[in-house]
Scaffold this active site. Structure first.
Site, PDB file in Angstrom:
ATOM      1  N   ASP A  55      -1.057  -2.047  -2.391  1.00  0.00           N
ATOM      2  CA  ASP A  55      -0.245  -1.879  -1.186  1.00  0.00           C
ATOM      3  C   ASP A  55      -1.152  -1.874   0.048  1.00  0.00           C
ATOM      4  O   ASP A  55      -1.940  -0.946   0.241  1.00  0.00           O
ATOM      5  CB  ASP A  55       0.528  -0.556  -1.288  1.00  0.00           C
ATOM      6  CG  ASP A  55       1.681  -0.469  -0.311  1.00  0.00           C
ATOM      7  OD1 ASP A  55       1.806  -1.352   0.556  1.00  0.00           O
ATOM      8  OD2 ASP A  55       2.482   0.481  -0.419  1.00  0.00           O
ATOM      9  N   ASP A  56      -1.086  -2.943   0.850  1.00  0.00           N
ATOM     10  CA  ASP A  56      -1.874  -3.052   2.091  1.00  0.00           C
ATOM     11  C   ASP A  56      -3.359  -3.327   1.838  1.00  0.00           C
ATOM     12  O   ASP A  56      -4.199  -2.938   2.656  1.00  0.00           O
ATOM     13  CB  ASP A  56      -1.771  -1.777   2.947  1.00  0.00           C
ATOM     14  CG  ASP A  56      -0.440  -1.621   3.654  1.00  0.00           C
ATOM     15  OD1 ASP A  56       0.434  -2.480   3.469  1.00  0.00           O
ATOM     16  OD2 ASP A  56      -0.276  -0.615   4.381  1.00  0.00           O
ATOM     17  N   CYS A  91       5.373  -4.954   3.942  1.00  0.00           N
ATOM     18  CA  CYS A  91       5.589  -4.617   2.531  1.00  0.00           C
ATOM     19  C   CYS A  91       6.861  -5.207   1.944  1.00  0.00           C
ATOM     20  O   CYS A  91       6.814  -5.981   0.981  1.00  0.00           O
ATOM     21  CB  CYS A  91       5.617  -3.100   2.370  1.00  0.00           C
ATOM     22  SG  CYS A  91       4.115  -2.258   2.901  1.00  0.00           S
ATOM     23  N   ASP A 326       0.321  -6.898  -1.428  1.00  0.00           N
ATOM     24  CA  ASP A 326       1.527  -7.356  -0.733  1.00  0.00           C
ATOM     25  C   ASP A 326       1.245  -7.854   0.683  1.00  0.00           C
ATOM     26  O   ASP A 326       2.028  -8.615   1.246  1.00  0.00           O
ATOM     27  CB  ASP A 326       2.614  -6.270  -0.714  1.00  0.00           C
ATOM     28  CG  ASP A 326       2.158  -4.965  -0.082  1.00  0.00           C
ATOM     29  OD1 ASP A 326       0.992  -4.861   0.352  1.00  0.00           O
ATOM     30  OD2 ASP A 326       2.979  -4.022  -0.038  1.00  0.00           O
TER      31      ASP A 326
END
Length: 552
Positions: A55-56, A91, A326
């Site tokens: 995530d990120d 996201c 993502d």
């Protein structure tokens, strides 16, 4: 930790959960869409697939540096893609693109809110039945396992709450809403389980590792499996495991050429950032950068545990493992503190590593790929006929297997719909309504008219990015990334007008594409005349809702 029983309607371990007593002829009929390159001959086991999603996690600013074991176990044992992009640097739209294989203008998830179609009832009704895991489950007989962050609004009471288990998942172990490391709630096959702040039993990355290993023990041995493990790291609040909280003490955010400089000749949102940043702002983003790396060390441990377990069970050689993120991230580039959402390489470029059967070790591919390709690739691995889908992406399997003389795309689309507040931010009264994601010094990371569409072009001749904004200026940004990899100089006013027109034409074609037409922008029409105001239907409306007409 043991998995709870399967979600309602799922069969238990010990027998095939699809047609356990059917004849071979009937089995061939039902799985006819999944024969493909592997077939279902006696003794043939179709490959398993694991998708690891962070995530990120950026690629441009060294996001893979902490993951030494991951690079060794996946990248060095397979292929690393050096030009992997997301179609939206946020996201929920990006994750929706992974699941559907579609660009945002086709899956209609435009931001991280229910109103933006993030895990909304509309998404559940229209898109979830057609995700690649749903096809794997219903058409290919795969057992499917999900653990971690799904979509940012998953679990919202107005969209079914935690009782909702998306179609296509045999085992469901999903986080309520956005990334956390402690004090969160999981939906375990539709039943809520709260976690606290005890590291040994609650640290989410480790919980995901444990339940994933448990699945490998619990699953049926009669069917191939697909696992999607979506970690919270390195998303805020950047809470590292106790043993890693002192790591990287001498690491700072990269001081590359676009760090802490003014975004001259860029969209107004970038120009409004205050330059130079204050010392306190730089200390804050350095600390954030360091903590992000610390959280990734637990992901590295997860990958190692998973690979070792697959090796122990004898399934590693028949399993494809994908590792990606993502979206990217920035820490001080063009004096923007920390976030994603922007059109630049640091936000839209992500890691992508793959290992599996038929992939030679230590390979690097420069082919232009996007996360919309993951679904088609995994379905192709399962043997599903991709002509039966409406996915925009392309299968990476020929690249992974070293195909020569391969015809491939030269362009991918990046699109984003900006978000803003309806009222003036009370902490920043000098700012008008329409901005959001503002820091205490009133530097904002988003706005309603931060809505843009870009075509990212990579070919033997060109390495370009062309972007248009849906604002009153119809602002255009163009970058030659061969000469200017840090995207410092916007060449929109100096580039050859004929080339500018061709890029605009490609962008318009991609923004209207669907399915097969997304895989090439088509042949340039010499009669086409460049008019950037045709790009967006509402011609500079500040509070745009360009995609809202599609939400059902």
């Amino acid at each position: 930790m043991r998995l709870l029983p399967l979600a309602p309607g799922r069969l238990r371990r010990g027998s095939p959960r699809h047609l356990p007593s059917c004849s071979p002829a009937l089995l061939l009929l039902v799985l006819g869409g999944c024969l493909g390159v592997f077939g279902v001959a006696a003794g043939t086991r179709r490959p398993n697939v694991v998708l690891l999603l962070t995530d990120d996690q950026d690629e441009v600013l060294g996001g893979m540096t902490p993951l030494k074991k991951t690079k060794a176990l996946i990248g060095e044992m397979g292929m690393t893609f050096s030009s992997a992009y997301v179609p939206s640097a946020l996201c929920c739209p990006s994750r929706a693109s992974i699941l559907t294989g579609k660009y945002p203008h086709n899956h209609h998830v435009v931001n991280n809110t229910l109103e933006g179609n993030c895990s909304s009832k509309s998404w559940q009704k229209i898109q979830e039945p057609n995700t690649f895991p749903a096809i794997l489950r219903s058409m290919c007989g795969y057992q499917t396992f999900f653990a971690g962050k799904y979509l940012n609004e998953y679990g919202a009471p107005d969209a079914g709450g935690l009782e909702h288990v998306p179609l296509g998942w045999s085992y469901w172990y999903a986080l309520e809403k956005n990334s956390k490391y402690y004090n969160y709630t999981l939906s375990i096959n539709g039943k809520a389980r709260k976690h606290g702040e005890n590291y040994s039993v609650d640290y989410l990355t480790d919980v995901l590792a444990n339940v994933s290993l448990d699945f490998l023990d619990y699953k049926s041995n009669f069917e191939p499996f697909f696992m999607m493990i979506a970690t919270p790291a390195p998303h805020s609040p950047w809470t590292a495991a106790p043993q890693y909280q002192k790591a990287f003490q001498n690491v700072f955010a990269p001081r590359n050429k676009n760090f802490n400089i003014h975004g001259t000749n860029k969209h107004w949102l970038i120009r409004q950032a205050k330059t130079p940043m204050t010392n306190s702002s730089i200390q804050f983003l350095d600390n954030a950068f360091r903590k992000r790396w610390q959280t990734l060390l637990s992901v590295d441990d997860l990958v190692e545990k998973l690979v070792k377990r697959l090796e122990f069970t004898g399934e590693l050689n028949n399993t494809y493992i994908f590792y990606t993120s993502d979206n990217g991230y920035h820490t001080g580039q063009f004096s923007l503190p920390i976030d994603k959402r922007q059109l630049y390489e640091f936000d839209i470029k992500v890691p992508l590593l793959v290992r599996g059967p038929g992939i030679k070790p230590n390979q690097t591919s420069k082919m232009l790929v996007a996360n919309i390709d993951l679904g088609p690739t995994i379905l192709d691995i399962a043997g599903y006929d991709l002509n039966k889908t409406q996915m925009d992406g392309m299968s990476l399997l020929p690249i992974l297997r070293g195909a020569s003389n391969l015809t491939w795309r030269s362009d991918v689309l990046v699109e984003y719909q900006g978000e803003g507040r309806n009222v003036t931010d009370p902490t920043c009264p000098s700012l008008s309504p329409g901005v959001s994601q503002c820091f205490p010094d009133c530097v904002c990371e988003d706005a309603y008219n931060n809505t843009y569409a870009c075509v990212r072009t990579m070919s033997a001749l060109w390495n370009l990015q062309y972007c248009e904004f849906d604002d009153q200026e119809v602002f255009v940004e163009v970058y030659n990334l061969t000469a200017d990899p840090d995207q410092i100089t916007n060449i929109a006013k100096t580039i050859d007008p004929e080339l500018l027109g061709k890029m605009n034409y490609r962008l318009m074609m991609l923004q209207s594409c669907s399915g097969p037409t997304c895989r090439t922008p088509g042949v340039f029409d010499p009669g086409y005349r460049f008019d950037p105001r045709l790009m967006f239907s509402n011609r500079g409306s500040v509070r745009t809702r360009r995609f809202s007409k599609h939400l059902l």
